[in-house]
Design a protein around this motif. Structure first.
Motif, PDB file in Angstrom:
ATOM      1  N   ASN A  80     -20.622  -2.692  79.169  1.00 41.24           N
ATOM      2  CA  ASN A  80     -18.576  -3.219  78.766  1.00 41.24           C
ATOM      3  C   ASN A  80     -17.778  -2.893  79.647  1.00 41.24           C
ATOM      4  OD1 ASN A  80     -19.735  -4.378  76.905  1.00 41.24           O
ATOM      5  ND2 ASN A  80     -18.949  -2.688  74.956  1.00 41.24           N
ATOM      6  N   ILE A  81     -18.417  -1.959  80.951  1.00 40.00           N
ATOM      7  CA  ILE A  81     -17.664  -0.952  81.637  1.00 40.00           C
ATOM      8  C   ILE A  81     -17.771  -1.841  82.894  1.00 40.00           C
ATOM      9  CG2 ILE A  81     -16.946   1.313  82.806  1.00 40.00           C
ATOM     10  CD1 ILE A  81     -19.058   2.073  80.587  1.00 40.00           C
ATOM     11  N   PRO A  82     -16.551  -1.841  83.017  1.00 37.86           N
ATOM     12  CA  PRO A  82     -16.130  -2.486  84.143  1.00 37.86           C
ATOM     13  C   PRO A  82     -16.139  -1.454  85.717  1.00 37.86           C
ATOM     14  CG  PRO A  82     -13.895  -3.112  83.037  1.00 37.86           C
ATOM     15  CD  PRO A  82     -14.575  -2.126  82.509  1.00 37.86           C
ATOM     16  N   VAL A  83     -16.703  -3.010  86.727  1.00 40.50           N
ATOM     17  CA  VAL A  83     -17.639  -1.430  87.747  1.00 40.50           C
ATOM     18  C   VAL A  83     -16.821  -2.392  88.920  1.00 40.50           C
ATOM     19  CG1 VAL A  83     -19.629  -1.326  89.346  1.00 40.50           C
ATOM     20  CG2 VAL A  83     -19.088  -0.957  86.880  1.00 40.50           C
ATOM     21  N   GLN A  84     -15.958  -1.858  90.305  1.00 39.71           N
ATOM     22  CA  GLN A  84     -15.745  -2.335  91.472  1.00 39.71           C
ATOM     23  C   GLN A  84     -16.961  -3.658  91.486  1.00 39.71           C
ATOM     24  OE1 GLN A  84     -14.594   1.423  93.826  1.00 39.71           O
ATOM     25  NE2 GLN A  84     -12.515   0.012  93.433  1.00 39.71           N
ATOM     26  N   VAL A  85     -16.748  -4.368  92.653  1.00 47.07           N
ATOM     27  CA  VAL A  85     -17.405  -5.436  92.314  1.00 47.07           C
ATOM     28  C   VAL A  85     -18.524  -5.243  93.283  1.00 47.07           C
ATOM     29  CG1 VAL A  85     -16.296  -7.377  91.613  1.00 47.07           C
ATOM     30  CG2 VAL A  85     -16.103  -6.802  94.255  1.00 47.07           C
TER      31      VAL A  85
END
Length: 131
Positions: A80-85
């Motif tokens: 669920n945690i956004p990560v830099q692309v």
């Protein structure tokens, strides 16, 4: 004289990725500094499992704040945690797909934001290698 020709395909391991050609992240203003896309998919239509990573191509530093996550709500909270692309990679089985959400988060962006930034865009290159 006779010319003989034959084509041979699909004998080796093949990774083929199918991703959307366009994602709109919405309008931003002084009150809206974060937007997330709808759900999209990375499809691996190849005949081998793949490790997929993303390369960001842009000259505008605003897109260094582009994030990806696999789920909005999952029992496995790390998904669920956004990560830099640029720091994202995922394994996708052959003939399978994986969902994702893109977001642009400008809450900590310290660059100048002006109203003249209409239709800014960047390119994402999805790179697949046999797992």
């Amino acid at each position: 004289t006779m010319t003989i020709e034959a084509n041979f395909a699909e004998f080796g391991e093949t990774v083929r990725l199918d991703v959307p050609s366009y994602v709109y992240l919405g309008a931003f203003d002084k009150d809206i500094l974060w937007n997330e896309s709808e759900k999209y998919y990375i499809n691996n239509t190849g005949n081998v499992d793949a490790i997929v990573s993303i390369e960001l191509t842009t000259s505008d530093p605003i897109f260094n704040n582009l994030y990806i996550r696999q789920y909005k709500s999952s029992a496995n909270v790390t998904l669920n945690i956004p990560v830099q692309v640029q720091n994202y990679s995922i394994r996708i089985d052959a003939n399978s797909k994986s969902q994702f959400y893109l977001s642009l988060n400008l809450t900590d962006y310290d660059g100048a934001l002006s109203s003249n930034n209409i239709s800014l865009n960047a390119s994402l290159k999805f790179v697949g290698m046999a797992a």
